[in-house]
Design a protein around this motif. Structure first.
Motif, PDB file in Angstrom:
ATOM      1  N   ALA A  45       0.826  -1.212   0.000  1.00  0.00           N
ATOM      2  CA  ALA A  45       0.000   0.000   0.000  1.00  0.00           C
ATOM      3  C   ALA A  45       0.859   1.261   0.000  1.00  0.00           C
ATOM      4  N   PHE A  46       2.149   1.116   0.266  1.00  0.00           N
ATOM      5  CA  PHE A  46       3.033   2.275   0.348  1.00  0.00           C
ATOM      6  C   PHE A  46       3.653   2.654  -0.995  1.00  0.00           C
ATOM      7  N   GLN A  47       3.518   1.783  -2.011  1.00  0.00           N
ATOM      8  CA  GLN A  47       4.139   2.044  -3.311  1.00  0.00           C
ATOM      9  C   GLN A  47       3.095   2.519  -4.323  1.00  0.00           C
ATOM     10  N   PRO A  48       3.307   3.687  -4.934  1.00  0.00           N
ATOM     11  CA  PRO A  48       2.373   4.153  -5.968  1.00  0.00           C
ATOM     12  C   PRO A  48       2.554   3.341  -7.249  1.00  0.00           C
ATOM     13  N   GLU A  70       3.482  -9.479  -3.263  1.00  0.00           N
ATOM     14  CA  GLU A  70       2.495  -8.679  -2.532  1.00  0.00           C
ATOM     15  C   GLU A  70       2.765  -8.795  -1.029  1.00  0.00           C
ATOM     16  N   VAL A  71       2.903  -7.657  -0.365  1.00  0.00           N
ATOM     17  CA  VAL A  71       3.111  -7.649   1.083  1.00  0.00           C
ATOM     18  C   VAL A  71       2.107  -6.693   1.717  1.00  0.00           C
ATOM     19  N   ASP A  72       1.310  -7.202   2.637  1.00  0.00           N
ATOM     20  CA  ASP A  72       0.307  -6.379   3.326  1.00  0.00           C
ATOM     21  C   ASP A  72       0.959  -5.733   4.549  1.00  0.00           C
ATOM     22  N   VAL A  73       1.633  -4.619   4.319  1.00  0.00           N
ATOM     23  CA  VAL A  73       2.370  -3.973   5.415  1.00  0.00           C
ATOM     24  C   VAL A  73       1.441  -3.424   6.487  1.00  0.00           C
ATOM     25  N   LEU A  74       0.214  -3.075   6.113  1.00  0.00           N
ATOM     26  CA  LEU A  74      -0.722  -2.523   7.098  1.00  0.00           C
ATOM     27  C   LEU A  74      -1.246  -3.581   8.060  1.00  0.00           C
ATOM     28  N   SER A  75      -0.966  -4.845   7.767  1.00  0.00           N
ATOM     29  CA  SER A  75      -1.365  -5.906   8.694  1.00  0.00           C
ATOM     30  C   SER A  75      -0.348  -6.052   9.829  1.00  0.00           C
ATOM     31  N   VAL A  76       0.778  -5.351   9.718  1.00  0.00           N
ATOM     32  CA  VAL A  76       1.796  -5.353  10.781  1.00  0.00           C
ATOM     33  C   VAL A  76       1.451  -4.224  11.749  1.00  0.00           C
ATOM     34  N   PRO A  77       1.049  -4.519  12.975  1.00  0.00           N
ATOM     35  CA  PRO A  77       0.610  -3.470  13.908  1.00  0.00           C
ATOM     36  C   PRO A  77       1.629  -2.355  14.101  1.00  0.00           C
ATOM     37  N   GLN A  78       2.923  -2.715  14.159  1.00  0.00           N
ATOM     38  CA  GLN A  78       3.968  -1.712  14.384  1.00  0.00           C
ATOM     39  C   GLN A  78       4.176  -0.811  13.168  1.00  0.00           C
ATOM     40  N   VAL A  79       3.616  -1.202  12.031  1.00  0.00           N
ATOM     41  CA  VAL A  79       3.677  -0.358  10.837  1.00  0.00           C
ATOM     42  C   VAL A  79       2.458   0.551  10.777  1.00  0.00           C
ATOM     43  N   ALA A  80       1.282  -0.033  10.930  1.00  0.00           N
ATOM     44  CA  ALA A  80       0.043   0.734  10.829  1.00  0.00           C
ATOM     45  C   ALA A  80      -0.069   1.818  11.898  1.00  0.00           C
ATOM     46  N   PRO A 173       2.074  12.101   9.335  1.00  0.00           N
ATOM     47  CA  PRO A 173       2.914  12.414  10.503  1.00  0.00           C
ATOM     48  C   PRO A 173       3.125  11.207  11.405  1.00  0.00           C
ATOM     49  N   ALA A 174       4.339  11.058  11.916  1.00  0.00           N
ATOM     50  CA  ALA A 174       4.641   9.965  12.845  1.00  0.00           C
ATOM     51  C   ALA A 174       3.681  10.010  14.026  1.00  0.00           C
ATOM     52  N   GLY A 175       3.193   8.849  14.430  1.00  0.00           N
ATOM     53  CA  GLY A 175       2.254   8.774  15.538  1.00  0.00           C
ATOM     54  C   GLY A 175       0.802   8.773  15.104  1.00  0.00           C
ATOM     55  N   GLU A 176       0.542   9.191  13.868  1.00  0.00           N
ATOM     56  CA  GLU A 176      -0.823   9.156  13.330  1.00  0.00           C
ATOM     57  C   GLU A 176      -1.014   7.848  12.580  1.00  0.00           C
ATOM     58  N   ALA A 177      -2.050   7.125  12.911  1.00  0.00           N
ATOM     59  CA  ALA A 177      -2.280   5.818  12.290  1.00  0.00           C
ATOM     60  C   ALA A 177      -2.369   5.922  10.778  1.00  0.00           C
ATOM     61  N   ILE A 178      -1.784   4.944  10.114  1.00  0.00           N
ATOM     62  CA  ILE A 178      -1.817   4.887   8.652  1.00  0.00           C
ATOM     63  C   ILE A 178      -2.973   3.990   8.227  1.00  0.00           C
ATOM     64  N   THR A 179      -3.777   4.472   7.297  1.00  0.00           N
ATOM     65  CA  THR A 179      -4.876   3.673   6.753  1.00  0.00           C
ATOM     66  C   THR A 179      -4.773   3.643   5.238  1.00  0.00           C
ATOM     67  N   ALA A 180      -5.397   2.642   4.644  1.00  0.00           N
ATOM     68  CA  ALA A 180      -5.403   2.542   3.185  1.00  0.00           C
ATOM     69  C   ALA A 180      -6.059   3.774   2.567  1.00  0.00           C
ATOM     70  N   GLU A 181      -7.100   4.297   3.212  1.00  0.00           N
ATOM     71  CA  GLU A 181      -7.799   5.470   2.692  1.00  0.00           C
ATOM     72  C   GLU A 181      -6.874   6.680   2.625  1.00  0.00           C
ATOM     73  N   LYS A 182      -6.092   6.905   3.667  1.00  0.00           N
ATOM     74  CA  LYS A 182      -5.166   8.044   3.672  1.00  0.00           C
ATOM     75  C   LYS A 182      -4.108   7.902   2.585  1.00  0.00           C
ATOM     76  N   LEU A 183      -3.622   6.690   2.398  1.00  0.00           N
ATOM     77  CA  LEU A 183      -2.599   6.445   1.384  1.00  0.00           C
ATOM     78  C   LEU A 183      -3.163   6.646  -0.018  1.00  0.00           C
ATOM     79  N   GLN A 184      -4.370   6.143  -0.250  1.00  0.00           N
ATOM     80  CA  GLN A 184      -4.995   6.283  -1.569  1.00  0.00           C
ATOM     81  C   GLN A 184      -5.284   7.744  -1.887  1.00  0.00           C
ATOM     82  N   LYS A 185      -5.723   8.471  -0.873  1.00  0.00           N
ATOM     83  CA  LYS A 185      -6.007   9.897  -1.063  1.00  0.00           C
ATOM     84  C   LYS A 185      -4.728  10.667  -1.403  1.00  0.00           C
TER      85      LYS A 185
END
Length: 248
Positions: A45-48, A70-80, A173-185
């Motif tokens: 999800a991090f690669q355009p 394919e790697v689901d990085v958002l499934s890693v809690p320490q990443v999301a 910003p660091a500390g703000e949860a990453i979501t697929a919606e934010k990345l897509q936007k």
């Protein structure tokens, strides 16, 4: 040690391939040396999409092959959760996948495109590379970014002047949860600005707003298209901000 000597000693390897300046030159040089190097591109999800398109285009030009993992990085809690060391956990997940797949394909050695200009102090992800024994030939051979660009231009690689591109997660910003919606936007906003002819910029999220950072020379271009940019980005963001501290 020279890069040629490196591949003489290590004629078979897997390469974490992004399609950027460094990994592109590394793949090119390996093939020039006759080394058997298999490229692995990780789609997350991090690669355009344009990064994957560049990677595919380059492997075709070089007559190389590229496996897409394919790697689901958002499934890693320490990443999301997006802590300050998010990059470490992300790199760990990505390179564990590459190493596992490469081993199954018969490649015991994994390479990446870290170069001699990259500062480990600014890149927590480098710790993951060290832990997984990933080797960085460009760094080991003392090749810095400017030299790699020069050599890439001489080799006729279209990536020679490609701007450095940090993954989409860096826009949040660091500390703000990453979501697929934010990345897509964010990807959609940057795709739009690319379509206007802007380059080497960032669209960062700030309290729901799009904070645009461009090189100083492109500020007039942004202001000229101010109304159009506002109308487009306000559809997905609560506000649109222009950072007057231009990107260096």
């Amino acid at each position: 040690m020279t890069l040629n000597e490196f591949f003489q000693k290590n004629p078979k390897a897997a390469l974490a391939f992004s399609g950027g300046v460094d990994s592109a030159y590394l793949l090119y040089f390996a093939r020039q040396c006759g080394a058997e190097v298999q490229a692995y591109y990780v789609q997350s999800a991090f690669q355009p999409q344009f990064e994957r398109a560049d990677a595919e285009r380059l492997t075709v030009l070089l007559g190389a092959t590229m496996r897409v993992l394919e790697v689901d990085v958002l499934s890693v809690p320490q990443v999301a959760a997006n802590p300050p060391d998010r990059c470490y956990h992300c790199k760990r997940a990505i390179f564990e996948t590459i190493a596992k797949t490469a081993a199954a394909d018969g490649y015991a050695l994994v390479l990446d495109g870290t170069n001699a200009s990259d500062d480990a102090g600014d890149r927590p992800g480098m710790r993951a590379l060290q832990e997984l024994t990933v080797r960085s030939p460009l760094q080991e051979c003392g090749l810095a970014k400017d030299e790699i660009r020069r050599l890439s231009k001489e080799a006729g690689l279209f990536t020679w002047d490609k701007p450095a591109y940090a993954c989409l997660a860096t826009r949040i910003p660091a500390g703000e949860a990453i979501t697929a919606e934010k990345l897509q936007k964010t990807e959609a906003a940057e795709d739009y600005l690319f379509s206007l002819g802007l380059t080497d910029f960032r669209v960062r999220l700030l309290d729901g707003c799009a904070r645009i950072q461009v090189p100083e020379a492109q500020l007039p271009q942004v202001l000229e298209k101010r109304r159009e940019i506002l109308n487009t980005l306000r559809k997905t963001h609560s506000g649109v901000l222009l950072d007057l501290e231009a990107r260096g």
